[in-house]
Enzyme design. Structure first.
Site, PDB file in Angstrom:
ATOM      1  N   LYS A 116      -9.285  -9.547   5.504  1.00 59.06           N
ATOM      2  CA  LYS A 116      -8.882 -11.032   5.133  1.00 59.06           C
ATOM      3  C   LYS A 116      -9.973 -11.749   4.772  1.00 59.06           C
ATOM      4  CE  LYS A 116      -5.012 -11.142   8.773  1.00 59.06           C
ATOM      5  NZ  LYS A 116      -4.799 -10.164   9.077  1.00 59.06           N
ATOM      6  N   ARG A 297       2.530  -3.545   1.935  1.00 57.75           N
ATOM      7  CA  ARG A 297       3.581  -2.468   2.532  1.00 57.75           C
ATOM      8  C   ARG A 297       4.750  -3.414   2.409  1.00 57.75           C
ATOM      9  NH1 ARG A 297       4.292  -5.356   7.267  1.00 57.75           N
ATOM     10  NH2 ARG A 297       2.349  -6.154   8.364  1.00 57.75           N
TER      11      ARG A 297
END
Length: 628
Positions: A116, A297
């Site tokens: 992140k 994803r």
């Protein structure tokens, strides 16, 4: 074209991928752990390969076993689903190195977006607005505490490698920071093998907005509009919808353009989701929406996007992985109606949302009303080894109000027993006036938790159905023998007809009306002579026998017991400590989450039967308290 594929996953997402693959004429291969032998996803596939023991780290997280299974069965491609190895760049690279097709983004894109802090730095350089906070490498607790002071409380701790709410903590004050940091790091290390964290300013009325993006190997990138995933509990999504309520055209343009820009910055190929945090204190404004992270994803909530765009995202994934261009241009993708998804979890909202495990002896889902993506079937097991989500309910209608009404009805008609489930909780969320009005944010559930978590008493109709069932069982009604003739059920010689039957639920006496003709509630009788009636998403167990005299406390011997199998990851007390009711005693890790167990009453720690790292079984006494 791909002719055979293996899904490196389990449950509902494996079944979802198999449906599309089989519709495309593609041969399917499942993998399964010992706990999943005979599971629905195994039955659905054309072939299935065992990959090891129940714990995910010995089966679904072992990339070498999955690749070996693909090669042994002649599969050409591997689809990772979501979770497990779906965002593991090394696994993606190993798949391609083995000569197989990876149905997902390039490993480089996964790496770029997987951490992140690095992803935020990359987005800043690409001109995508990011949330203010601390992204530094220095992970010393003292430095992190100082940065938290600089940012200002409340502050959000997030795992650098995290997702799904794991390794995330909201901290309200400086005193609470270090304990929360330790818990977040511990949870992150267990879930991702990486305990590094970042800090973000906590937006006071945050909304979770995300954009579905899709890229191909020919340089095309499109978005499929936004989703709102603000209804969360412990940072895990519960209800998601598309499009986002209250989204202005200006805000939509800003957020979708930023998402496409983010995807292009990493040469993205395949399905991805760019997540944003929005400050909704003044509505959804273009200048108050910031990049949070990108999930490389397919998302759990992808069905709502499929519903409003008419696109099969799994089919797109397979075609793009095979080298085809995107099936549609941006100007060919339009919104149609409104869709809302609810996640059905095996958990007990009235019992602190603790996960529930066991056999699904009774399991009915409202497939006549909504789309249902389920990972289990009646007679199957909910095990302690995996995520507690057992199904998703997805409603689509021309309007948000129509979709909400439909999903609330579907949730209310869901029947699960004896495993506990959150169907009634979902129905109450969807029926809440603030949700109906679109007044949602990530604090929605927490602010209304007391009203949403505790189920109301069984309705009069439910009680009537239960009474009618019990009266048909001669040996269950202790006050009077039941009549086999329904018309005489309330008859008493030389006395007015009895109008009700006293039933008991959780020790509470309830008057069940007799002689009701329209019994619309489903019921089942247990071997113990009790009746289970399904009402508004809840499963109420009722009996005509008065309860046995009980001890003053639920744990009459002062024992605090494990509500499920798990691992002790933290102890907050020592032998001899004085504790107050509600004070945390220890933390148990089970079903991929941490669960704090609290003192049931004021007292003193009389015995401590476990240590950090111990594996415990359901019902094991962990701590014993003496009153005082």
């Amino acid at each position: 074209m791909i002719e055979s594929l293996l899904v490196a996953n389990r449950g509902e997402i494996a079944r979802r991928i198999f449906r599309t693959a089989q519709a495309m004429g593609i041969r399917t291969v499942a993998v399964f752990s010992e706990a999943d032998a005979g599971a629905p996803h195994v039955v659905d596939a054309d072939l299935a390969v065992s990959i090891g023991p129940a714990p995910a780290r010995e089966s679904y997280l072992v990339g070498e076993k999955i690749i070996a299974a693909a090669l042994a069965t002649g599969a050409q491609a591997i689809h990772p689903g979501y979770g497990f190895l779906s965002e593991n760049a090394d696994f993606a690279q190993a798949v391609t190195d083995a000569g197989l097709v990876w149905i997902g983004p390039p490993p480089a894109a996964i790496r770029a977006m997987g951490l992140k802090d690095a992803a935020k730095a990359l987005m800043q350089s690409a001109g995508v607005p990011v949330t203010p906070g601390y992204l530094g490498e220095d992970q010393d607790p003292t430095r992190l505490a100082a940065e938290a002071h600089r940012i200002g409380f409340p502050v959000l701790i997030k795992a650098v490698a995290g997702g799904g709410g794991k390794g995330m903590r909201k901290v309200e004050s400086p005193d609470a920071f270090l304990p929360a940091l330790a818990a977040a790091k511990r949870e992150a290390a267990a879930a991702f093998g990486d305990d590094r964290v970042l800090l973000e300013t906590y937006v006071t009325r945050p909304r979770h907005i995300e954009v579905q993006v899709f890229g191909d190997a020919h340089g095309n990138v499109v978005h499929l509009y936004e989703r709102d995933c603000s209804l969360q509990r412990r940072h895990q999504k519960v209800i998601e919808e598309a499009p986002a309520p209250g989204m202005s055209e200006a805000a939509r343009v800003a957020v979708t353009e930023a998402a496409v820009k983010a995807a292009r910055a990493v040469n993205y190929v395949g399905a991805g989701t760019v997540e944003f945090i929005a400050d909704a204190s003044q509505g959804l404004r273009p200048d108050r929406i910031w990049f949070m992270e990108m999930n490389t994803r397919l998302q759990v909530e992808h069905p709502v996007t499929e519903a409003v765009t008419g696109v099969d995202l799994v089919e797109w994934q397979i075609r793009v992985a095979a080298g085809e261009p995107l099936p549609r241009r941006q100007d060919q993708i339009a919104l149609s109606g409104h869709a809302i998804e609810a996640r059905l979890y095996a958990e007990n909202p009235a019992g602190g949302f603790l996960p529930s495990i066991g056999t699904l002896e009774h399991f009915r889902l409202p497939e006549h009303l909504v789309r249902v993506d389920a990972g289990v079937e009646e007679g199957g097991e909910v095990s302690p080894f995996y995520d507690p989500m057992i199904a998703k309910l997805i409603a689509h209608a021309p309007t948000r109000e129509g979709a909400s009404d439909l999903l609330a009805q579907a949730s209310a008609e869901t029947q699960v027993w004896p495993v506990k489930a959150n169907a009634g909780f979902l129905a109450r969320c969807l029926d809440h006036p603030d949700f109906i009005a679109g007044e949602v944010d990530t604090g929605f559930i927490e602010a209304r938790l007391e009203a949403l978590a505790a189920p109301p008493p069984p309705s009069e109709g439910a009680l009537a159905a239960a009474a009618a069932s019990l009266l048909m069982e001669d040996d269950t009604c202790t006050e009077e023998p039941a009549s086999p003739w329904g018309a005489l059920a309330g008859f008493r010689l030389n006395a007015p007809p009895r109008a009700s039957l006293k039933l008991y639920h959780d020790g509470q006496a309830l008057d069940a009306p007799l002689g009701v003709e329209d019994l619309a509630h489903d019921v089942l009788l247990t071997d113990e002579g009790e009746v289970v009636v399904f009402d508004a998403g809840e499963a109420f167990t009722l009996t005509a026998r008065p309860p046995e005299p009980d001890l003053e406390h639920a744990a009459g011997d002062g024992a605090v017991r494990a509500p499920m199998p798990g691992k002790v990851v933290a102890l907050a007390v020592a032998l001899g400590d004085k504790v107050t009711k509600g004070q945390p005693l220890l933390t148990l890790e089970a079903m991929k989450m941490e669960h704090a167990l609290a003192a049931p009453f004021d007292g003193e720690v009389e015995a401590l039967s476990v240590a950090v790292g111990d594996q415990v079984t359901e019902g094991a006494a962990l701590v014993r308290l003496a009153e005082g």
